[in-house]
Motif scaffolding. Sequence first.
Motif, PDB file in Angstrom:
ATOM      1  N   PRO A  81       0.798  -1.231   0.000  1.00 35.24           N
ATOM      2  CA  PRO A  81       0.000   0.000   0.000  1.00 35.24           C
ATOM      3  C   PRO A  81       0.828   1.278   0.000  1.00 35.24           C
ATOM      4  CG  PRO A  81      -0.944  -1.598   1.506  1.00 35.24           C
ATOM      5  CD  PRO A  81       0.386  -2.158   1.069  1.00 35.24           C
ATOM      6  N   PRO A  82       1.839   1.420   0.898  1.00 38.97           N
ATOM      7  CA  PRO A  82       2.605   2.670   0.834  1.00 38.97           C
ATOM      8  C   PRO A  82       3.421   2.809  -0.432  1.00 38.97           C
ATOM      9  CG  PRO A  82       3.588   1.150   2.411  1.00 38.97           C
ATOM     10  CD  PRO A  82       2.257   0.589   2.041  1.00 38.97           C
ATOM     11  N   LEU A  83       3.902   1.694  -1.000  1.00 40.58           N
ATOM     12  CA  LEU A  83       4.684   1.779  -2.232  1.00 40.58           C
ATOM     13  C   LEU A  83       3.833   2.336  -3.360  1.00 40.58           C
ATOM     14  CD1 LEU A  83       7.248   1.275  -3.831  1.00 40.58           C
ATOM     15  CD2 LEU A  83       6.486  -1.073  -4.219  1.00 40.58           C
ATOM     16  N   VAL A  84       2.623   1.795  -3.507  1.00 42.43           N
ATOM     17  CA  VAL A  84       1.711   2.289  -4.537  1.00 42.43           C
ATOM     18  C   VAL A  84       1.239   3.701  -4.201  1.00 42.43           C
ATOM     19  CG1 VAL A  84      -0.516   1.925  -5.666  1.00 42.43           C
ATOM     20  CG2 VAL A  84       0.960  -0.032  -5.149  1.00 42.43           C
ATOM     21  N   GLY A  85       0.905   3.904  -2.920  1.00 42.03           N
ATOM     22  CA  GLY A  85       0.385   5.197  -2.516  1.00 42.03           C
ATOM     23  C   GLY A  85       1.392   6.315  -2.650  1.00 42.03           C
ATOM     24  N   LEU A 164      -6.418 -12.613   8.910  1.00 42.73           N
ATOM     25  CA  LEU A 164      -7.718 -12.070   8.513  1.00 42.73           C
ATOM     26  C   LEU A 164      -7.685 -11.550   7.083  1.00 42.73           C
ATOM     27  CD1 LEU A 164     -10.595 -11.206   9.222  1.00 42.73           C
ATOM     28  CD2 LEU A 164      -9.643  -9.080  10.161  1.00 42.73           C
ATOM     29  N   TYR A 165      -6.558 -10.893   6.718  1.00 40.62           N
ATOM     30  CA  TYR A 165      -6.428 -10.314   5.384  1.00 40.62           C
ATOM     31  C   TYR A 165      -5.303 -11.025   4.621  1.00 40.62           C
ATOM     32  CZ  TYR A 165      -8.944  -6.589   7.815  1.00 40.62           C
ATOM     33  OH  TYR A 165      -9.850  -5.884   8.569  1.00 40.62           O
ATOM     34  N   LYS A 166      -5.567 -11.392   3.377  1.00 40.71           N
ATOM     35  CA  LYS A 166      -4.569 -12.069   2.561  1.00 40.71           C
ATOM     36  C   LYS A 166      -3.510 -11.106   2.026  1.00 40.71           C
ATOM     37  CE  LYS A 166      -7.974 -15.493   1.050  1.00 40.71           C
ATOM     38  NZ  LYS A 166      -8.709 -16.061  -0.125  1.00 40.71           N
ATOM     39  N   GLY A 167      -3.884  -9.844   1.881  1.00 42.56           N
ATOM     40  CA  GLY A 167      -2.973  -8.847   1.336  1.00 42.56           C
ATOM     41  C   GLY A 167      -3.675  -7.508   1.265  1.00 42.56           C
ATOM     42  N   PRO A 168      -3.018  -6.495   0.703  1.00 43.62           N
ATOM     43  CA  PRO A 168      -3.594  -5.150   0.665  1.00 43.62           C
ATOM     44  C   PRO A 168      -4.896  -5.052  -0.120  1.00 43.62           C
ATOM     45  CG  PRO A 168      -1.599  -5.286  -0.664  1.00 43.62           C
ATOM     46  CD  PRO A 168      -1.653  -6.536   0.147  1.00 43.62           C
ATOM     47  N   ILE A 169      -4.978  -5.750  -1.254  1.00 43.39           N
ATOM     48  CA  ILE A 169      -6.203  -5.689  -2.052  1.00 43.39           C
ATOM     49  C   ILE A 169      -7.359  -6.337  -1.307  1.00 43.39           C
ATOM     50  CG2 ILE A 169      -7.301  -6.460  -4.190  1.00 43.39           C
ATOM     51  CD1 ILE A 169      -4.621  -6.233  -5.585  1.00 43.39           C
ATOM     52  N   ASP A 170      -7.078  -7.499  -0.709  1.00 41.96           N
ATOM     53  CA  ASP A 170      -8.115  -8.195   0.061  1.00 41.96           C
ATOM     54  C   ASP A 170      -8.552  -7.353   1.254  1.00 41.96           C
ATOM     55  OD1 ASP A 170      -9.696 -10.601   0.822  1.00 41.96           O
ATOM     56  OD2 ASP A 170      -8.312 -10.632   2.537  1.00 41.96           O
ATOM     57  N   CYS A 171      -7.598  -6.720   1.911  1.00 42.20           N
ATOM     58  CA  CYS A 171      -7.918  -5.870   3.053  1.00 42.20           C
ATOM     59  C   CYS A 171      -8.794  -4.700   2.624  1.00 42.20           C
ATOM     60  CB  CYS A 171      -6.623  -5.369   3.691  1.00 42.20           C
ATOM     61  SG  CYS A 171      -6.853  -4.320   5.149  1.00 42.20           S
ATOM     62  N   THR A 172      -8.426  -4.062   1.525  1.00 43.84           N
ATOM     63  CA  THR A 172      -9.195  -2.926   1.022  1.00 43.84           C
ATOM     64  C   THR A 172     -10.614  -3.351   0.653  1.00 43.84           C
ATOM     65  OG1 THR A 172      -7.181  -1.908   0.130  1.00 43.84           O
ATOM     66  CG2 THR A 172      -9.287  -1.122  -0.731  1.00 43.84           C
ATOM     67  N   LYS A 173     -10.736  -4.478  -0.030  1.00 45.51           N
ATOM     68  CA  LYS A 173     -12.051  -4.974  -0.435  1.00 45.51           C
ATOM     69  C   LYS A 173     -12.930  -5.284   0.775  1.00 45.51           C
ATOM     70  CE  LYS A 173     -10.905  -7.011  -4.944  1.00 45.51           C
ATOM     71  NZ  LYS A 173     -10.830  -8.288  -5.714  1.00 45.51           N
ATOM     72  N   ARG A 174     -12.349  -5.942   1.766  1.00 50.17           N
ATOM     73  CA  ARG A 174     -13.121  -6.338   2.948  1.00 50.17           C
ATOM     74  C   ARG A 174     -13.611  -5.103   3.718  1.00 50.17           C
ATOM     75  NH1 ARG A 174     -12.475 -11.342   5.736  1.00 50.17           N
ATOM     76  NH2 ARG A 174     -11.683 -13.007   4.403  1.00 50.17           N
ATOM     77  N   ILE A 175     -12.723  -4.135   3.879  1.00 55.30           N
ATOM     78  CA  ILE A 175     -13.112  -2.927   4.610  1.00 55.30           C
ATOM     79  C   ILE A 175     -14.196  -2.171   3.849  1.00 55.30           C
ATOM     80  CG2 ILE A 175     -12.323  -0.662   5.409  1.00 55.30           C
ATOM     81  CD1 ILE A 175      -9.605  -1.913   5.955  1.00 55.30           C
ATOM     82  N   PHE A 176     -14.025  -2.049   2.527  1.00 53.95           N
ATOM     83  CA  PHE A 176     -15.006  -1.321   1.717  1.00 53.95           C
ATOM     84  C   PHE A 176     -16.356  -2.041   1.710  1.00 53.95           C
ATOM     85  CE2 PHE A 176     -17.105  -0.427  -2.350  1.00 53.95           C
ATOM     86  CZ  PHE A 176     -17.202   0.957  -2.269  1.00 53.95           C
ATOM     87  N   LYS A 177     -16.335  -3.361   1.603  1.00 51.26           N
ATOM     88  CA  LYS A 177     -17.581  -4.126   1.555  1.00 51.26           C
ATOM     89  C   LYS A 177     -18.350  -4.012   2.866  1.00 51.26           C
ATOM     90  CE  LYS A 177     -19.415  -8.754   0.585  1.00 51.26           C
ATOM     91  NZ  LYS A 177     -19.066 -10.160   0.218  1.00 51.26           N
ATOM     92  N   ALA A 178     -17.634  -4.029   3.973  1.00 51.12           N
ATOM     93  CA  ALA A 178     -18.293  -4.015   5.276  1.00 51.12           C
ATOM     94  C   ALA A 178     -18.609  -2.609   5.773  1.00 51.12           C
ATOM     95  CB  ALA A 178     -17.422  -4.741   6.303  1.00 51.12           C
ATOM     96  N   HIS A 179     -17.780  -1.634   5.402  1.00 54.85           N
ATOM     97  CA  HIS A 179     -17.921  -0.308   6.003  1.00 54.85           C
ATOM     98  C   HIS A 179     -17.920   0.840   5.002  1.00 54.85           C
ATOM     99  CE1 HIS A 179     -17.303  -2.252   9.897  1.00 54.85           C
ATOM    100  NE2 HIS A 179     -16.286  -2.893   9.343  1.00 54.85           N
TER     101      HIS A 179
END
Length: 309
Positions: A81-85, A164-179
């Motif tokens: 995430p920070p590398l891309v960001g 809980l999270y497989k990686g940054p994309i999975d983490c982003t998707k899970r957070i966005f889907k739930a919240h």
Amino acid sequence: MSTVAEGALAASDNKPQPSHYKGFVAGVFSGVAKLSVGHPFDTIKVRLQTSEKSHFRGPLDCVLQTIRNEGFRGLYKGATPPLVGWMFMDSLMLGSLTAYRRILRERVFAPRSLDMSAADKLPAYGHGIAGTFAGWTVSLIAAPVEHVKARLQVQYAADKAKRLYKGPIDCTKRIFKAHGVRGLYHGLFATMLFRTFFFFWWSTYDVFSHYFHNHTSLSTPAVNFWAGGLSAQVFWLTSYPSDVVKQRIMTDPLDPDKRKFRHWRDAAQAVWRENGWRGYWRGFVPCFLRAFPANAVALVAFEGVMRSL
């Protein structure tokens, strides 16, 4: 957090600004350099900031436990995430800092100056104000990036299947889907408050730059190197407590029923209640050790790429 693009701009008010594409490309390389040197320090910092006091005996113990349980790659958890960001953050910071400095120079400081030779220059605190505004602007990108990074960094399980999270994309998707978007921007206020201390970074960068230019025979790249590293140290000395509170907020459960901190003040009070004033400085050693080399290496990379383009 990315700093190289700003440093290149703060050295001189009168230098012609680089083309936007050059700043973006150079920002990519500076981001890679900073990540390579600084991310392991950042991982240790975040883990010390957010774990129970009994979990680690100190920075070295945290490093050893991380490598022993998760391998060397564990130090680079949450690196994507920070590398891309940073590619986008450097570009946004470069443009916004330039704009804020120009606005302050032309509309705030120049009209007040009776010395026409100094009318096109900013005082040190002018650089600080521009840095704060740019810090608030880049927070719009930094907040979700740092949020995802922090949640990945506090996953201690060596077995990926237990995380809980497989990686940054999975983490982003899970957070966005739930919240939703609001979930991704959890901690935005804390991020902006933390970046308010950019005032001390860029005001002292200007002070150090002028001192080295006027009192030493250092080359311009060397001045950038030392001024950038020293001003980064000043920034962390002034901002670190706010970073501790920010990390606690960003790793707090997002489920309203499980959330510990409703407001920034709640997290700040929890740090004090658990560890007193020392709690605001937990993890400071790896952060402080990281600040100088990470920013110095990133600045060298940035300047080198800019010269080659």
